[in-house]
Write a protein that holds these residues in place. Structure first.
Motif, mmCIF file in Angstrom:
data_model
loop_
_atom_site.group_PDB
_atom_site.id
_atom_site.type_symbol
_atom_site.label_atom_id
_atom_site.label_comp_id
_atom_site.label_asym_id
_atom_site.label_seq_id
_atom_site.Cartn_x
_atom_site.Cartn_y
_atom_site.Cartn_z
ATOM 1 N N PRO A 43 0.813 -1.229 0.000
ATOM 2 C CA PRO A 43 0.000 0.000 0.000
ATOM 3 C C PRO A 43 0.842 1.273 0.000
ATOM 4 N N ILE A 44 1.877 1.346 0.839
ATOM 5 C CA ILE A 44 2.669 2.565 0.915
ATOM 6 C C ILE A 44 3.504 2.748 -0.349
ATOM 7 N N GLU A 48 2.626 1.740 -3.413
ATOM 8 C CA GLU A 48 1.737 2.154 -4.499
ATOM 9 C C GLU A 48 1.268 3.594 -4.325
ATOM 10 N N ARG A 49 1.031 4.014 -3.089
ATOM 11 C CA ARG A 49 0.650 5.411 -2.864
ATOM 12 C C ARG A 49 1.788 6.356 -3.258
ATOM 13 N N ALA A 50 3.026 5.942 -2.963
ATOM 14 C CA ALA A 50 4.179 6.764 -3.339
ATOM 15 C C ALA A 50 4.282 6.894 -4.857
ATOM 16 N N ASP A 62 1.866 6.572 -6.997
ATOM 17 C CA ASP A 62 0.722 7.375 -7.471
ATOM 18 C C ASP A 62 1.005 8.870 -7.368
ATOM 19 N N ARG A 63 1.798 9.282 -6.379
ATOM 20 C CA ARG A 63 2.101 10.693 -6.199
ATOM 21 C C ARG A 63 2.977 11.253 -7.324
ATOM 22 N N HIS A 69 2.572 -2.048 -11.027
ATOM 23 C CA HIS A 69 1.873 -0.791 -10.742
ATOM 24 C C HIS A 69 2.400 0.337 -11.622
ATOM 25 N N THR A 85 5.713 12.927 2.797
ATOM 26 C CA THR A 85 4.279 12.838 2.515
ATOM 27 C C THR A 85 3.546 11.801 3.357
ATOM 28 N N GLU A 86 4.262 10.862 3.961
ATOM 29 C CA GLU A 86 3.575 9.820 4.725
ATOM 30 C C GLU A 86 4.563 9.140 5.669
ATOM 31 N N THR A 94 7.587 8.057 3.439
ATOM 32 C CA THR A 94 7.602 8.351 2.006
ATOM 33 C C THR A 94 8.028 9.798 1.806
#
Length: 247
Positions: A51-52, A54-56, A58-59, A81, A215-216, A225
């Motif tokens: 999850p972390i 893929e979120r990175a 996506d940014r 991804h 960011t996270e 992240t």
């Protein structure tokens, strides 16, 4: 594609300037042994951090046709991804120093039939390419490098003006009572991943890139992240390459 692809000009045998040759080489070779050992047991880490990661990615706001660099790619956990966003017209180039990780990443490519994904066995600190990249990712890799600062500088050089880097990494607990556990965390990171406590990944990113944002965070702040952007514009990017681009 094999590691002699035309756009790779430096493989892992050069030692980064400013590093102790002996210490640098020893850490690099220990990383190879550690990650060769874990190459067939990466599934749990892949799922837990998916999850972390893929979120990175996506940014980065990747676009169809983008050229992306994956630093310390391991068995290719980011490939699907990234490729879902850059499409068949984009290009994903990955680098890892572990021969076993590279073999697993190539097997993943073969299973999916991805013709626009290539993996090179090389030292990320010195690897070079003929063409620049629109974006780069480094997930759980910079902290284990023998010289993270030089690696970050190399990634920055390989990006087009305006290109972005997404980093997911780990660190000891930055604050709070859990800091008492940091000696144990250091030992675990060292045993599991050959983590290098001499690296200051966030500091290197802030020092090298014009813009860098945390960011996270997760797992008590030990996972984080950062998204960084190289100075410049899309106009400059259209005329840039690793040799002539602004440093």
């Amino acid at each position: 594609m094999d590691t002699d692809s035309r756009d790779v000009r430096a493989h892992g045998n050069e030692t980064a300037a400013g590093s102790s040759t002996k210490q640098y080489t020893a850490h690099l070779e220990r990383s190879r042994r550690v990650w060769d050992r874990w190459s067939d047991w990466y599934g749990m880490s892949e799922r837990d951090f998916e999850p972390i990661r893929e979120r990175a990615i996506d940014r980065l706001d990747l676009q169809a046709g983008d050229r992306v660099l994956d630093i310390g790619c391991g068995p290719g956990v980011n490939f699907e991804h990234i490729r879902s966003q850059i499409g068949s017209d984009g290009e994903l180039v990955a680098v890892d120093y572990s021969p076993e990780m590279v073999a697993n990443a190539r097997n993943r490519i073969d299973r999916h039939g991805w013709e626009n994904v290539v993996v090179h066995q090389a030292d990320a600190t010195t690897v070079d390419f003929d063409e620049s990249f629109d974006a780069a990712v480094a997930t759980l890799s910079l902290g284990v490098m023998p010289d993270a600062h030089r690696t970050v500088e190399n990634i920055h050089r390989l990006l087009v003006p305006g290109g972005q880097l997404a980093v997911v990494d780990v660190r000891p607990t930055p604050s709070g009572p859990l800091r008492l556990l940091n000696p144990l965390i250091w030992r675990f990171f060292r045993w599991y991943a050959n983590w290098n406590p001499a690296n200051d990944v966030p500091g290197s990113l802030h020092h090298t890139f014009t813009e860098c944002e945390l960011t996270e965070t997760a797992v008590g702040g030990t996972a984080y992240t950062m998204i960084c952007r190289r100075a410049g514009s899309a106009v400059e990017a259209g005329n840039s390459d690793p040799e002539t681009a602004e440093q």
